[in-house]
Motif scaffolding. Structure first.
Motif, mmCIF file in Angstrom:
data_model
loop_
_atom_site.group_PDB
_atom_site.id
_atom_site.type_symbol
_atom_site.label_atom_id
_atom_site.label_comp_id
_atom_site.label_asym_id
_atom_site.label_seq_id
_atom_site.Cartn_x
_atom_site.Cartn_y
_atom_site.Cartn_z
ATOM 1 N N ASP A 47 39.362 -22.961 7.440
ATOM 2 C CA ASP A 47 39.479 -22.335 8.766
ATOM 3 C C ASP A 47 40.475 -21.184 8.732
ATOM 4 O O ASP A 47 40.246 -20.129 9.344
ATOM 5 N N HIS A 48 41.588 -21.397 8.027
ATOM 6 C CA HIS A 48 42.625 -20.360 7.936
ATOM 7 C C HIS A 48 42.089 -19.102 7.254
ATOM 8 O O HIS A 48 42.309 -17.969 7.743
ATOM 9 N N LEU A 49 41.396 -19.281 6.148
ATOM 10 C CA LEU A 49 40.874 -18.121 5.414
ATOM 11 C C LEU A 49 39.810 -17.389 6.225
ATOM 12 O O LEU A 49 39.777 -16.152 6.250
ATOM 13 N N ALA A 50 38.948 -18.156 6.897
ATOM 14 C CA ALA A 50 37.903 -17.528 7.712
ATOM 15 C C ALA A 50 38.512 -16.742 8.867
ATOM 16 O O ALA A 50 38.085 -15.617 9.167
ATOM 17 N N GLU A 51 39.526 -17.321 9.521
ATOM 18 C CA GLU A 51 40.184 -16.640 10.634
ATOM 19 C C GLU A 51 40.920 -15.394 10.149
ATOM 20 O O GLU A 51 40.905 -14.351 10.819
ATOM 21 N N THR A 52 41.555 -15.488 8.987
ATOM 22 C CA THR A 52 42.251 -14.317 8.430
ATOM 23 C C THR A 52 41.265 -13.200 8.129
ATOM 24 O O THR A 52 41.531 -12.022 8.421
ATOM 25 N N ALA A 53 40.123 -13.547 7.557
ATOM 26 C CA ALA A 53 39.094 -12.536 7.271
ATOM 27 C C ALA A 53 38.603 -11.882 8.552
ATOM 28 O O ALA A 53 38.419 -10.657 8.611
ATOM 29 N N ARG A 54 38.407 -12.691 9.615
ATOM 30 C CA ARG A 54 37.944 -12.128 10.894
ATOM 31 C C ARG A 54 38.986 -11.176 11.482
ATOM 32 O O ARG A 54 38.639 -10.116 12.010
ATOM 33 N N GLN A 55 40.237 -11.563 11.396
ATOM 34 C CA GLN A 55 41.293 -10.712 11.952
ATOM 35 C C GLN A 55 41.356 -9.365 11.248
ATOM 36 O O GLN A 55 41.489 -8.320 11.897
ATOM 37 N N PHE A 56 41.247 -9.371 9.928
ATOM 38 C CA PHE A 56 41.250 -8.114 9.181
ATOM 39 C C PHE A 56 40.018 -7.277 9.508
ATOM 40 O O PHE A 56 40.088 -6.050 9.636
ATOM 41 N N ALA A 59 38.399 -4.040 3.436
ATOM 42 C CA ALA A 59 38.706 -4.464 2.070
ATOM 43 C C ALA A 59 39.430 -5.810 2.080
ATOM 44 O O ALA A 59 39.117 -6.709 1.297
ATOM 45 N N ALA A 60 40.393 -5.950 2.980
ATOM 46 C CA ALA A 60 41.122 -7.208 3.082
ATOM 47 C C ALA A 60 40.208 -8.324 3.589
ATOM 48 O O ALA A 60 40.285 -9.465 3.122
ATOM 49 N N ALA A 61 39.348 -7.985 4.543
ATOM 50 C CA ALA A 61 38.411 -8.982 5.067
ATOM 51 C C ALA A 61 37.485 -9.481 3.962
ATOM 52 O O ALA A 61 37.232 -10.688 3.843
ATOM 53 N N GLU A 62 37.016 -8.567 3.137
ATOM 54 C CA GLU A 62 36.133 -8.953 2.036
ATOM 55 C C GLU A 62 36.879 -9.813 1.018
ATOM 56 O O GLU A 62 36.320 -10.776 0.471
ATOM 57 N N HIS A 63 38.153 -9.487 0.792
ATOM 58 C CA HIS A 63 38.961 -10.265 -0.150
ATOM 59 C C HIS A 63 39.048 -11.721 0.298
ATOM 60 O O HIS A 63 38.847 -12.644 -0.512
ATOM 61 N N TYR A 64 39.341 -11.952 1.558
ATOM 62 C CA TYR A 64 39.487 -13.323 2.041
ATOM 63 C C TYR A 64 38.141 -14.038 2.123
ATOM 64 O O TYR A 64 38.073 -15.255 1.932
ATOM 65 N N ALA A 65 37.091 -13.285 2.396
ATOM 66 C CA ALA A 65 35.759 -13.899 2.403
ATOM 67 C C ALA A 65 35.387 -14.363 0.994
ATOM 68 O O ALA A 65 34.861 -15.471 0.804
ATOM 69 N N ARG A 66 35.684 -13.522 0.007
ATOM 70 C CA ARG A 66 35.402 -13.906 -1.377
ATOM 71 C C ARG A 66 36.303 -15.050 -1.820
ATOM 72 O O ARG A 66 35.874 -15.940 -2.564
ATOM 73 N N LEU A 67 37.545 -15.015 -1.375
ATOM 74 C CA LEU A 67 38.485 -16.068 -1.735
ATOM 75 C C LEU A 67 37.999 -17.423 -1.226
ATOM 76 O O LEU A 67 38.127 -18.443 -1.910
ATOM 77 N N THR A 68 37.428 -17.442 -0.025
ATOM 78 C CA THR A 68 36.870 -18.681 0.521
ATOM 79 C C THR A 68 35.800 -19.244 -0.398
ATOM 80 O O THR A 68 35.786 -20.446 -0.695
ATOM 81 N N SER A 69 34.912 -18.375 -0.862
ATOM 82 C CA SER A 69 33.840 -18.801 -1.753
ATOM 83 C C SER A 69 34.384 -19.254 -3.101
ATOM 84 O O SER A 69 33.964 -20.290 -3.645
ATOM 85 N N THR A 70 35.350 -18.491 -3.643
ATOM 86 C CA THR A 70 35.921 -18.816 -4.947
ATOM 87 C C THR A 70 36.624 -20.172 -4.924
ATOM 88 O O THR A 70 36.455 -20.991 -5.831
ATOM 89 N N ILE A 71 37.414 -20.411 -3.878
ATOM 90 C CA ILE A 71 38.135 -21.679 -3.764
ATOM 91 C C ILE A 71 37.159 -22.833 -3.585
ATOM 92 O O ILE A 71 37.341 -23.922 -4.146
ATOM 93 N N GLY A 72 36.103 -22.610 -2.809
ATOM 94 C CA GLY A 72 35.093 -23.643 -2.628
ATOM 95 C C GLY A 72 34.462 -24.047 -3.951
ATOM 96 O O GLY A 72 34.292 -25.243 -4.241
ATOM 97 N N GLU A 73 34.137 -23.056 -4.777
ATOM 98 C CA GLU A 73 33.559 -23.342 -6.085
ATOM 99 C C GLU A 73 34.564 -24.070 -6.981
ATOM 100 O O GLU A 73 34.212 -24.999 -7.719
ATOM 101 N N GLN A 74 35.828 -23.637 -6.897
ATOM 102 C CA GLN A 74 36.879 -24.252 -7.705
ATOM 103 C C GLN A 74 37.051 -25.725 -7.353
ATOM 104 O O GLN A 74 37.181 -26.586 -8.234
ATOM 105 N N LEU A 75 37.026 -26.033 -6.082
ATOM 106 C CA LEU A 75 37.173 -27.417 -5.640
ATOM 107 C C LEU A 75 35.964 -28.263 -6.026
ATOM 108 O O LEU A 75 36.102 -29.442 -6.376
ATOM 109 N N THR A 76 34.777 -27.667 -5.968
ATOM 110 C CA THR A 76 33.567 -28.382 -6.368
ATOM 111 C C THR A 76 33.611 -28.762 -7.833
ATOM 112 O O THR A 76 33.295 -29.899 -8.210
ATOM 113 N N VAL A 77 34.014 -27.811 -8.671
ATOM 114 C CA VAL A 77 34.122 -28.070 -10.108
ATOM 115 C C VAL A 77 35.182 -29.135 -10.389
ATOM 116 O O VAL A 77 34.967 -30.061 -11.181
#
Length: 341
Positions: free
Chosen positions: A286-295, A302-320
């Motif tokens: 929720d925090h990352l999504a809200e941060t991306a929306r605010q940017f 650029a910052a919004a895209e960074h946090y959007a990608r970070l959400t996906s990257t962390i999700g994959e990391q946790l799945t693995v």
């Protein structure tokens, strides 16, 4: 008893045993009227955030139907279940021949709740209907929640929904209906429940006897966002302290920030910490999504895209990490490091 072993939060009342429901009078009225009309839908999708009473509503409605099997003579309102009534006792003990509760099963080897509702669980529904097909009674299946169905289980449920048996009722619960198969959603009547109002939260938490310091009550209610489950995680699982440490981590740097990172990692990797871990990961998303929306709203794409990608990257990391049973503490430290870069 921990949620990971019993599927129930400390301090909560199992929905099958809960005789009170707060904040959803309109939904109850709708279900009662729909049933009494004799034209109610065979599948109702009860959707809304986790911990607001969806399962309790489903069990109350099931109790109502089984106590009043003739819709036309049923009361116009759903009453609080009578714990002493034979039907209530059967439902509470899981011994009802006319009600099947499908949820994530417990792994017999580990004693922990599995990560998904499997097709083997759904096959119980087919057996359930075949056993009771000659009784003439209502047969009710509560899927709790349908979000936990794996692909094979979802397809198996869909087949039953497409050709439901006579006098069958499906109460399909969902925290995130957008994740369900569109074909499942299309065969259900949607019933949206909303976060509990402050008054309903006070009533629900009072019913549970949730104890918290007066000076923390307002903060907990604000962070709970109208969810009783979230309030229980904040108070009984250290969630409030974890979120406070997370905010301190974001606001600090250097050794102070590193100290907060280890504090969070220690809290989330200890014994019986699965509930707290899941709670924090949800908050982090929720925090990352809200941060991306605010940017994005500020025009910093650029910052919004960074946090959007970070959400996906962390999700994959946790799945693995979950799939390979990697060290949780190190995984959390890696995730927090990525957030603070």
């Amino acid at each position: 008893m921990s949620e990971e072993k019993a599927g129930l939060l400390d301090g909560a009342v199992a929905p099958a045993l809960n005789t009170r429901l707060f904040g959803h009078a309109e939904a109850e009225e709708f279900l009662a009227r729909s049933y009494k009309s004799g034209k109610g839908h065979h599948a109702v999708l009860i959707e809304g955030p986790e911990g607001i009473g969806k399962a309790t509503l489903a069990f109350r409605f099931a109790n109502h139907i089984l106590r009043h099997p003739d819709p036309l003579s049923a009361p116009e309102a759903i009453e609080d279940p009578d714990p002493e009534h034979p039907i209530s006792r059967q439902i509470a003990s899981g011994a009802s021949h006319n009600l099947l509760h499908l949820s994530r099963p417990v792994d017999e080897k580990t004693g922990r709740v599995k990560q998904a509702i499997t097709v083997d669980e759904v096959r119980k529904a087919g057996h359930f209907f075949s056993q009771t097909s000659g009784t003439g009674n209502w047969r009710i299946v509560i899927i709790d929640p349908a979000d936990d169905l794996n692909r094979n289980a979802a397809n198996a449920i869909l087949k039953i929904l497409e050709e439901p048996p006579k006098r069958a009722m499906f109460l399909v619960l969902s925290h995130a209906p957008g994740k369900l198969l569109p074909t499942i959603r299309s065969r259900c009547l949607p019933l949206r429940l909303h976060e509990l109002s402050p008054t309903a939260m006070d009533q629900a938490l009072g019913q549970l006897g949730l104890s918290m310091p007066t000076e923390k009550r307002e903060a907990v209610l604000s962070l709970a966002k109208g969810s009783v489950a979230r309030a229980l995680k904040l108070v009984n699982y250290g969630g409030a302290d974890i979120l406070e440490a997370f905010e301190q981590m974001l606001a600090s740097s250097g050794p102070s920030q590193r100290k907060m990172m280890f504090k969070i990692a220690d809290a989330l990797s200890g014994k019986d910490s699965d509930v707290a871990f899941g709670f924090f990961i949800e908050h982090l998303g929720d925090h990352l999504a809200e941060t991306a929306r605010q940017f994005a709203h500020a025009g910093n794409l650029a910052a919004a895209e960074h946090y959007a990608r970070l959400t996906s990257t962390i999700g994959e990391q946790l799945t693995v990490a979950g799939a390979y049973n990697l060290d949780r503490k190190q995984t959390i430290l890696d995730v927090l490091a990525a957030v603070t870069r």
